[in-house]
Design an enzyme around this catalytic site. Structure first.
Site, mmCIF file in Angstrom:
data_model
loop_
_atom_site.group_PDB
_atom_site.id
_atom_site.type_symbol
_atom_site.label_atom_id
_atom_site.label_comp_id
_atom_site.label_asym_id
_atom_site.label_seq_id
_atom_site.Cartn_x
_atom_site.Cartn_y
_atom_site.Cartn_z
ATOM 1 N N HIS A 150 75.521 106.284 48.972
ATOM 2 C CA HIS A 150 74.300 107.068 49.193
ATOM 3 C C HIS A 150 74.207 107.510 50.660
ATOM 4 C CE1 HIS A 150 72.043 104.898 45.664
ATOM 5 N NE2 HIS A 150 72.592 106.020 45.229
ATOM 6 N N ARG B 34 72.295 98.648 36.698
ATOM 7 C CA ARG B 34 73.191 97.747 37.449
ATOM 8 C C ARG B 34 72.427 96.529 37.954
ATOM 9 N NH1 ARG B 34 75.171 102.244 41.479
ATOM 10 N NH2 ARG B 34 74.935 103.874 39.916
ATOM 11 N N GLU C 236 70.081 115.613 49.339
ATOM 12 C CA GLU C 236 71.505 115.378 49.606
ATOM 13 C C GLU C 236 72.284 116.685 49.678
ATOM 14 O OE1 GLU C 236 70.960 112.298 46.495
ATOM 15 O OE2 GLU C 236 72.662 111.341 47.456
ATOM 16 N N ASN D 250 79.139 118.863 43.111
ATOM 17 C CA ASN D 250 79.175 117.433 42.822
ATOM 18 C C ASN D 250 79.819 117.282 41.441
ATOM 19 O OD1 ASN D 250 78.696 114.763 42.298
ATOM 20 N ND2 ASN D 250 76.484 114.843 42.655
ATOM 21 N N ARG E 281 80.927 116.839 47.302
ATOM 22 C CA ARG E 281 80.565 115.429 47.417
ATOM 23 C C ARG E 281 81.767 114.598 46.958
ATOM 24 N NH1 ARG E 281 77.305 111.687 43.349
ATOM 25 N NH2 ARG E 281 77.151 109.879 44.700
#
Ligand code: ADP
Length: 398
Positions: free
Chosen positions: A179, A240, A383, A9, A90
């Site tokens: 996601h 956010r 993940e 990642n 990823r």
């Protein structure tokens, strides 16, 4: 045949990695190289022999991956000995082009480059990780696993914004969702816990980490999700805003003379829990709230109220709901956020068992009473394992 996959990642200034046994999900080794290209680097490698740390200055992703390969040979396990089956990368944005993971070749790289305008912060870093890893590990297949791919099953009426239709055609303006590997993993785990096939269950997944998103999953397919063109839309997050009236942007530009970049930064990095309370870490927010801090209380209430609204909306989207699943840092650990988000929804068949909800456990579990019409579950997301599984499937079917 080896099932070991090196999952990479690559972010703009960090590179996270994990050597995953694709059949068991166990992370055999892993770590992170941080502050790439900045002063004062920091590296951590965790292997069977324990943890080792470094503080070298790392100037580029190439140097970072060299550090990783060296760490594997110095501290183990050796990448050769573990007989690497593939490398899974990823990739944040696959646009409308990628509905599934794909074997990486020069054509795929060109296509991911074309998507950079949709993810200017993420895709270039992901591409950098891919190009370096292909150079340093040339003998194994490399696979791109996209955060957006799971949501490519959204119907047009769910992914289309009500804006001039040329915007979609000429600029790719539509909901993509993110996601995806987490929502895919967690929704299929939910089916397993219910003792049913993913195709037979409807699930609402609430991924509540630093970034937060909700997804409605019907029969194993994403049919709506809260993040949009970018990961800014939807739930309240650490920094956010999630949903806001889009007219706020023009208002601030006119009132304060702010540039587009300043507004972008304010909504992505200075809003959410941080903007409301000064604190984006949920643990700290909870401590401050418990101490009577009114801004922390309001931030918590706004956060949970937004989750509840999405639960209601996705309940309506799905018609029947078999399970609601909480995952990621806040979802897995904050009993109070789970309780507040699902409070007073008993008439929808949604009940929590208070003792189950407040018991700390790191394993997947039911937090609703037995025989509740809607099962409420906490499922740790994984993940890396999902990327490893999808990588292996891709290398074996293409
Ligand atoms: P990321 O999205 O970066 O992977 P995580 O899934 O690790 O993030 O979630 C990070 C969030 O989870 C932070 O806000 C953190 O405070 C929160 N968190 C972690 N542990 C707990 C806990 N025990 N109680 C409440 N919140 C927690």
């Amino acid at each position: 045949m080896s099932d070991h996959v090196l999952v990479i990642n690559a972010g703009s200034s960090s590179l996270k990695y994990s050597l995953v046994d694709g059949s068991s999900g166990e992370s055999v080794a892993g770590g992170i190289v941080e502050r790439i290209g900045e002063a004062g680097g920091s590296q951590t490698h965790r292997g069977p022999g324990g943890e080792s740390a470094g503080d070298e200055s790392i100037g580029s992703h190439e140097e970072a991956l060299r550090w990783v390969v060296d760490a594997f040979s110095s501290y183990g396990p050796s990448l050769d000995e573990s007989d690497l089956a593939a490398v899974g990368h990823r990739v944040v944005h696959g646009g409308s082009r990628f509905a599934a993971p794909a074997l990486i070749d020069d054509e795929l790289i060109a296509e991911v480059k074309d998507l950079v305008p949709l993810a200017p912060l993420h895709n270039p870093a992901n591409l950098e990780g891919i190009s370096v890893a292909r150079r340093l590990l040339p003998d194994v297949p490399h696979v791109a696993v996209f955060d957006t791919a799971f949501h490519q099953t959204l119907p047009a009426y769910a992914y289309t914004y009500a804006v001039p239709h040329e915007w979609a055609e000429s600029h790719g303006i539509r909901r993509y969702g993110f996601h995806g590997t987490s929502h895919s993993f967690v929704s299929s785990e939910a089916a397993r816990l219910l003792g049913r096939e993913p195709a037979d269950v409807n699930v609402i997944v609430l991924h509540l980490g630093n970034g937060c998103s909700a997804t409605a999953v019907r029969g194993g397919e994403s049919v709506d999700t809260s993040m949009g063109l970018t990961p800014l839309e939807g739930l309240v997050m650490g920094t956010r805003s999630g949903d806001v009236d889009p007219a706020i942007l023009g208002h601030l530009a006119r009132e304060l003379g702010w540039s587009v970049d300043e507004i972008d930064r304010a909504l992505n990095s200075e809003s959410g829990l941080k903007g409301l309370s000064g604190e984006n870490d949920f643990r700290e927010l909870s401590r401050r709230r418990a101490g009577g801090d009114a801004r922390a209380e309001l931030a918590f209430d706004v956060y949970c109220y937004r989750i509840k609204k999405y639960v209601g909306a996705y309940y309506a989207v799905l018609g029947t709901v078999d399970a609601i699943v909480f995952t990621a840092g806040v979802g897995q650990h904050s009993a109070e956020a789970r309780a507040a988000s699902l409070a007073n929804l008993e008439s929808l068949g949604i009940h929590l068992d208070p003792a189950r909800n407040t018991s700390e456990s790191s394993t997947a579990r039911f937090i609703s009473p037995d025989n509740s019409p809607v099962a409420v579950l906490v499922i740790p997301t994984n993940e890396e394992w999902e990327i490893a599984r999808q990588t292996l499937t891709t290398t074996r079917t293409t």
